[in-house]
Scaffold this active site. Structure first.
Site, PDB file in Angstrom:
ATOM      1  N   TRP A   9       0.857  -1.186   0.000  1.00 28.68           N
ATOM      2  CA  TRP A   9       0.000   0.000   0.000  1.00 28.68           C
ATOM      3  C   TRP A   9       0.891   1.233   0.000  1.00 28.68           C
ATOM      4  O   TRP A   9       1.900   1.280   0.713  1.00 28.68           O
ATOM      5  CB  TRP A   9      -0.902   0.048   1.234  1.00 28.68           C
ATOM      6  N   GLU A  59      -3.092  -2.960  -2.506  1.00 22.36           N
ATOM      7  CA  GLU A  59      -4.234  -2.432  -1.755  1.00 22.36           C
ATOM      8  C   GLU A  59      -4.602  -1.027  -2.234  1.00 22.36           C
ATOM      9  O   GLU A  59      -3.787  -0.115  -2.186  1.00 22.36           O
ATOM     10  CB  GLU A  59      -3.886  -2.394  -0.263  1.00 22.36           C
ATOM     11  N   LYS A 100      -7.120   2.536  -2.412  1.00 20.98           N
ATOM     12  CA  LYS A 100      -7.755   3.446  -1.466  1.00 20.98           C
ATOM     13  C   LYS A 100      -8.425   4.573  -2.252  1.00 20.98           C
ATOM     14  O   LYS A 100      -7.959   4.949  -3.332  1.00 20.98           O
ATOM     15  CB  LYS A 100      -6.721   4.023  -0.498  1.00 20.98           C
ATOM     16  N   ASP A 116      -9.576  -3.508   1.679  1.00 18.93           N
ATOM     17  CA  ASP A 116      -9.716  -2.911   3.003  1.00 18.93           C
ATOM     18  C   ASP A 116     -11.082  -2.252   3.043  1.00 18.93           C
ATOM     19  O   ASP A 116     -11.365  -1.350   2.255  1.00 18.93           O
ATOM     20  CB  ASP A 116      -8.605  -1.883   3.231  1.00 18.93           C
ATOM     21  N   HIS A 154     -11.594   1.509   2.746  1.00 21.36           N
ATOM     22  CA  HIS A 154     -10.965   2.215   1.635  1.00 21.36           C
ATOM     23  C   HIS A 154     -11.886   2.495   0.460  1.00 21.36           C
ATOM     24  O   HIS A 154     -11.424   2.767  -0.645  1.00 21.36           O
ATOM     25  CB  HIS A 154      -9.746   1.429   1.148  1.00 21.36           C
ATOM     26  N   HIS A 157      -8.170  -6.601   4.631  1.00 23.97           N
ATOM     27  CA  HIS A 157      -7.855  -5.866   5.841  1.00 23.97           C
ATOM     28  C   HIS A 157      -9.200  -5.433   6.412  1.00 23.97           C
ATOM     29  O   HIS A 157      -9.882  -4.595   5.816  1.00 23.97           O
ATOM     30  CB  HIS A 157      -6.970  -4.654   5.550  1.00 23.97           C
ATOM     31  N   ASP A 210     -12.167   6.300   5.992  1.00 20.76           N
ATOM     32  CA  ASP A 210     -11.219   5.287   6.450  1.00 20.76           C
ATOM     33  C   ASP A 210     -10.667   5.654   7.827  1.00 20.76           C
ATOM     34  O   ASP A 210      -9.502   6.028   7.970  1.00 20.76           O
ATOM     35  CB  ASP A 210     -10.079   5.170   5.432  1.00 20.76           C
ATOM     36  N   ASP A 228     -10.529   3.698  10.541  1.00 18.65           N
ATOM     37  CA  ASP A 228      -9.869   2.587  11.248  1.00 18.65           C
ATOM     38  C   ASP A 228     -10.354   2.425  12.677  1.00 18.65           C
ATOM     39  O   ASP A 228      -9.560   2.259  13.606  1.00 18.65           O
ATOM     40  CB  ASP A 228      -8.348   2.771  11.212  1.00 18.65           C
ATOM     41  N   ASP A 250      -6.999  -4.546  10.538  1.00 21.69           N
ATOM     42  CA  ASP A 250      -6.240  -3.299  10.341  1.00 21.69           C
ATOM     43  C   ASP A 250      -7.021  -2.123  10.915  1.00 21.69           C
ATOM     44  O   ASP A 250      -7.904  -1.577  10.257  1.00 21.69           O
ATOM     45  CB  ASP A 250      -5.962  -3.075   8.856  1.00 21.69           C
TER      46      ASP A 250
END
Length: 410
Positions: free
Chosen positions: A179, A220, A222, A253, A256, A280, A288, A290, A320
């Site tokens: 990434w 990955e 985004k 992810d 993302h 992820h 995003d 997290d 993640d």
């Protein structure tokens, strides 16, 4: 309670014993960076690259010894098969002034020994292309500065060889996820050329001669990050096409994408074309962000797509997220248990019956059956699974004790 639940699920053609046996064999790769707010061990300093950790809860791990202790304690409270997911910035350098483009297996030997001590299933790996002086003007593998681009190409090649070491040590393939933070804050004048430079960089990395049997390379995408709101070089369309043409893996992810794009729907789309799909798993709130993974609807849908498509061996599950506003061990354990709950919930569903109802266009019965599953005694099966793993539902008491005895003294 479990015996009653077992009988109730049997009415739907679900074998709870088989579900418990299966959940024990699905590995989840757990990220080391929750423990120290993604700071790392190689002196990278403050976060950059569109990444931000919020909160200042006391007790952050400040070195390898503290991070190991926290991981060990957190893993003791997690059921199921576990892997460790490392970023390259967690190299144990012991004063060696070496930079990231020259990292070698020896700088991760201490992690291998630790993972073996914990009896883990393996280690997964990530090049760290943020929080470094060579992230120039927000660019790495797509940089027009050839020296910058070459530095990060060499870093990724070094990571592939380190991954070979991990795979050999654990006799288990190592997933290496690439990434990059590359992009622009405002409207770019050229969207194509940075992507052509990224393509050339990836081509160079993949041509290094790594062991493709032991190392699974993933890319990955985004949508955007802080400071790169207008344009991201590594977009979804770019990486899915690149992965397909070069026989590597796409990593999804679920933080993302646009909030109304669902990774649960993307998983079966990729399974139609890819032998391996990587995840992820996070929890994005508006973007995003997290947040700690919770047992919510989208997580359940992600797990359903893995289970009902017989893809527990094809989909590589990693976590993640990073939250510094709460006890970091509680974040680790809560998220891992939520992932396990979702997988067990999916295993406790008669997917073949539901598929037949769909194929027969009996959408009325399908809707009713799906609603009935929601109130089946899942909690009793979850508790039984924990009991067999030597755990209880209450992990907070143990974490609070660790906080008092260990974290509060940092």
């Amino acid at each position: 309670m479990y015996e009653l639940a077992k009988k109730e699920y049997a009415k739907y053609g679900v074998d709870t014993e088989a579900a418990i046996a299966k959940i024990k064999e699905i590995p989840v790769s757990i990220h080391c960076w929750q423990g120290d707010d993604v700071i790392g061990l190689d002196g990278g300093g403050a976060l950059s690259g569109g990444i931000q950790t919020t909160g200042n809860y006391p007790g952050r791990a400040r070195d390898f010894v503290e991070l190991k202790a926290d991981i060990k304690k957190a893993f003791e409270l997690m059921p199921g098969k576990k892997r460790l997911n490392l970023h390259a910035s967690y190299a144990v350098l012991n004063g060696d002034p070496i930079d990231r483009d020259r990292y070698k297996p020896q700088h991760f030997m201490a992690w291998v020994n630790f993972a073996k001590e914990l009896g883990l299933d393996g280690i997964d790996f990530n090049p760290t292309m943020f929080s470094h002086k060579n992230v120039k003007d927000g660019l790495t593998l797509s940089s027009p500065d050839e020296s910058i681009r070459k530095f990060w190409v060499n870093h990724c090649i070094a990571c592939l060889h380190i991954a070979e070491y991990f795979a050999d040590e654990f006799k288990s393939p190592c997933l290496v996820n690439i990434w990059i933070p590359d992009g622009f804050k405002d409207v770019p004048a050229d969207r194509l050329t940075p992507r052509l430079r990224l393509k050339a960089s990836l081509d160079e990395i993949l041509a290094c001669g790594y062991n493709k049997k032991n190392v699974i390379v993933a890319v990955e995408s985004k949508v955007f990050g802080i400071g790169v709101e207008s344009y991201t070089v590594g977009s979804n369309e770019f990486y899915q096409n690149y992965a397909a043409k070069n026989d590597i893996c796409c990593l999804l992810d679920n933080g993302h994408y646009h909030p109304l794009e669902y990774v649960s729907d993307k998983i079966p789309a990729l399974l139609a074309f890819y032998d391996t799909v990587a995840l992820h798993v996070t929890r994005g709130v508006r973007w995003d962000s997290d947040h700690v993974v919770l047992f919510e609807d989208e997580l359940k849908e992600i797990a359903k797509e893995i289970v009902r498509n017989n893809a527990t061996d094809k989909v590589k599950i990693g976590l993640d997220y990073f939250d510094a506003s709460i006890n970091r061990l509680s974040a680790w354990v809560t998220g891992q248990r939520a992932m396990q709950k979702a997988l067990l919930y999916a295993l406790l569903t008669n997917h073949e019956e539901l598929k037949k109802l769909q194929d027969n266009a009996d959408f009325t019965t399908l809707m009713v059956k799906q609603e009935e599953y929601k109130t089946l005694p899942f909690g009793a099966v979850w508790k039984e699974y924990l009991r067999r793993e030597g755990l209880s539902e209450d992990y907070l008491t143990e974490i609070k004790k660790y906080e008092k005895e260990v974290l509060s003294k940092r």
